[in-house]
Design an enzyme around this catalytic site. Structure first.
Site, PDB file in Angstrom:
ATOM      1  N   GLY A   1       1.378  -0.032  -5.073  1.00 37.04           N
ATOM      2  CA  GLY A   1       0.141  -0.811  -5.208  1.00 37.04           C
ATOM      3  C   GLY A   1      -0.587  -0.419  -6.469  1.00 37.04           C
TER       4      GLY A   1
ATOM      5  N   CYS B   1       0.803  -1.221   0.000  1.00 36.57           N
ATOM      6  CA  CYS B   1       0.000   0.000   0.000  1.00 36.57           C
ATOM      7  C   CYS B   1       0.838   1.274   0.000  1.00 36.57           C
ATOM      8  CB  CYS B   1      -0.871   0.087   1.249  1.00 36.57           C
ATOM      9  SG  CYS B   1      -1.992  -1.263   1.468  1.00 36.57           S
TER      10      CYS B   1
ATOM     11  N   TYR C   1      14.458  -1.952  -2.319  1.00 36.40           N
ATOM     12  CA  TYR C   1      13.576  -2.175  -3.455  1.00 36.40           C
ATOM     13  C   TYR C   1      12.263  -1.408  -3.447  1.00 36.40           C
ATOM     14  CZ  TYR C   1      10.436  -4.755  -6.579  1.00 36.40           C
ATOM     15  OH  TYR C   1       9.533  -5.079  -7.547  1.00 36.40           O
TER      16      TYR C   1
ATOM     17  N   ASN D   1      -1.262   1.694   5.671  1.00 41.45           N
ATOM     18  CA  ASN D   1      -0.189   0.956   5.010  1.00 41.45           C
ATOM     19  C   ASN D   1       0.489   0.109   6.074  1.00 41.45           C
ATOM     20  OD1 ASN D   1       3.128   1.864   3.790  1.00 41.45           O
ATOM     21  ND2 ASN D   1       1.956   0.042   3.388  1.00 41.45           N
ATOM     22  N   GLY D   2       0.568  -1.192   5.818  1.00 46.68           N
ATOM     23  CA  GLY D   2       1.193  -2.087   6.785  1.00 46.68           C
ATOM     24  C   GLY D   2       0.346  -3.327   6.945  1.00 46.68           C
TER      25      GLY D   2
END
Ligand code: SF4
Length: 485
Positions: free
Chosen positions: A42, A16, A261, A121-122
């Protein structure tokens, strides 16, 4: 937008990106631009919620890319107002392959003191237990997303304001969270006590912005102010930013893979340019794992900065030995079986004139299942390379991530079942070497490498040492690393 890596099915994927803004004339347009810059986090779906003093809360949720859904005036006109938040998602736990539009964030809840929307997010590592308990006590869930627990916990709180309720809810949540939320007038941001996932604060004219990464500030020309600290909650109105630290203090454990990344190379993380860190990783990789060769080639695009670093350190010329088709996105329709079987050749082509007869070092960011590494090796050898040496800009990925990154089950990770030599033979390359965990820490600025007694980052997917107990996964039978491993 094309995916960040041409082999999406053999990469770890960030699940996300979040964004929010307050105090601007047309929040939805700003949110759409921010989400577009965060699209690499995402690509499955996105959503925007705004509030307008006359029209109240409004939302728009769509499957697909931001550029295809949130750029036309008609759609943006449905989400008016000076405050808004948004979310892009890959897919969250429990709903892969069967996502419904009701799983698409931001989620919205109506409370006695007014409405609130939330984007997360997570990954909540105790979501199963929380969900069970909430359902037993009467909560009715609308989605399969773990993030919805936060809304239900807020509904049960006796807090007198929405930030108070959010604080209480987040104290019950375990795992990784960077949350952006909004009320009618307030923009709220919060990071979990370990600060596993990123969240930054920016200023745009008289308004304020929260975003997963600084690249989302750049696109709207907002000024980067600072990162939200691990365990910090900020409540932002047009008057300014109020900061609290509602959780028990803990040592920060930011996700080290963001440096390798996930984050965009033009973002700044912890005061460091992601691009420069990746170049450092390439330099460390060259120091640790030298090899005689003629060319250093990146696996495009994510291996590029590390390949440049490897080349600079080793003195071996850098070359674009593999060219990616820029127009080969997820939406490409593969019409026939024979074309589908062309696989990676649709996405990548070897620069034969450069490669033929050469000893080639290929630099990639990670090896997950290894399926694509084998295909790339075949293409390079078919083009006449004399030798192929893989150099990988992360340590072997031997453990799954439970903090907001999509990872295959442990047994599907090549490094979970094979030694480095076995992986080399399996991939069929002349040599295969990974950067060490200490080398990676040095590349992110820890001169002495990893402090085993108090590591500064989350590195669980490499080390198997999980900074937050993955309670739900343990309940499902996941086995943690033993002392002998
Ligand atoms: S397990 Fe790996 S990918 Fe997940 S948060 Fe930790 S370092 Fe990042």
């Amino acid at each position: 937008m094309p995916p960040a890596h041409p082999f999406d099915d053999d990469k770890l994927k960030e699940e996300c990106g979040v964004f929010g803004v307050v105090g601007v004339a047309n929040a939805a347009s700003v949110v759409a631009l921010g989400l577009h810059a965060l699209q690499h986090r995402g690509q499955e779906a996105g959503g925007i919620v705004t509030h307008d003093p006359e029209q109240g809360f409004n939302s728009a949720r769509r499957f697909g890319l931001v550029r295809d859904n949130f750029t036309d005036e008609d759609t943006l006109a449905t989400v008016p107002g000076p405050i808004g938040i948004g979310h892009v998602r890959y897919s969250t736990a429990g709903s892969k392959g069967a996502t419904q539009i009701r799983d698409v964030q931001p989620f919205f809840g109506e409370f006695s003191m007014g409405g609130a929307a939330i984007a997360h997010n997570g990954n909540i590592t105790n979501a199963m237990a929380l969900r069970r308990e909430l359902i037993e006590r009467g909560s009715i869930f609308q989605s399969s997303s773990d993030s919805e627990c936060i809304i239900h916990l807020m509904a049960r709180s006796m807090g007198r304001s929405i930030p108070d309720r959010m604080e209480e809810a987040l104290r019950k949540v375990e795992g990784a969270f960077s949350v952006v939320a909004m009320t009618r007038t307030k923009l709220i941001g919060c990071r979990d006590p370990l600060g596993v996932r990123p969240l930054v604060l920016g200023q745009l004219g008289d308004g304020w912005v929260l975003a997963s990464e600084t690249c989302a500030l750049d696109i709207i020309n907002a000024k980067f102010i600072r990162e939200i600290e691990p365990g910090e909650m900020v409540v932002i109105t047009e008057k300014g930013v109020e900061s609290n630290h509602p959780f028990r203090p803990a040592k920060s454990r930011f996700c080290i893979f963001e440096h390798v990344y996930f984050s965009r190379p033009d973002s700044i993380l912890g005061g460091r340019s992601v691009y420069e860190t990746r170049e450092n990783i390439g330099r460390e990789l060259a120091k640790e794992n030298p090899v005689d060769a003629d060319l250093v080639c990146p696996v495009p695009d994510s291996g590029t900065p590390a390949a440049i670093g490897y080349s600079l350190q080793s003195g071996i010329p850098y070359a674009m030995g593999i060219i990616r088709n820029q127009y080969m996105g997820r939406t490409f329709i593969e019409p026939t079986e024979s074309i589908r079987n062309m696989g990676v050749r649709l996405k990548l082509n070897v620069n034969r004139a450069l490669i033929e007869g050469k000893r080639v070092i290929l630099v990639d960011d990670s090896v997950v299942r290894g399926t694509t590494s084998r295909k790339i090796k075949d293409m390079i050898l078919d083009a006449g390379a004399a030798e192929v040496h893989f150099r990988i800009a992360s340590p072997p990925t031997a453990w799954p991530c439970f903090y907001g990154v999509d990872t295959p089950q442990r047994e599907k990770l090549l490094a979970a079942t094979m030694s480095e030599d076995e992986m080399r033979d399996h991939l069929g390359v002349d040599s295969l070497k990974f950067i060490s965990l200490n080398g990676l820490y040095r590349a992110v600025g820890e001169a002495k490498g990893r402090d085993a007694s108090a590591p500064k980052y989350c590195d669980a997917c490499f080390s198997g040492e999980y900074p937050v107990k993955p309670a739900d996964m343990l309940e499902q039978g996941f086995e943690m690393k033993t002392a002998a491993e």
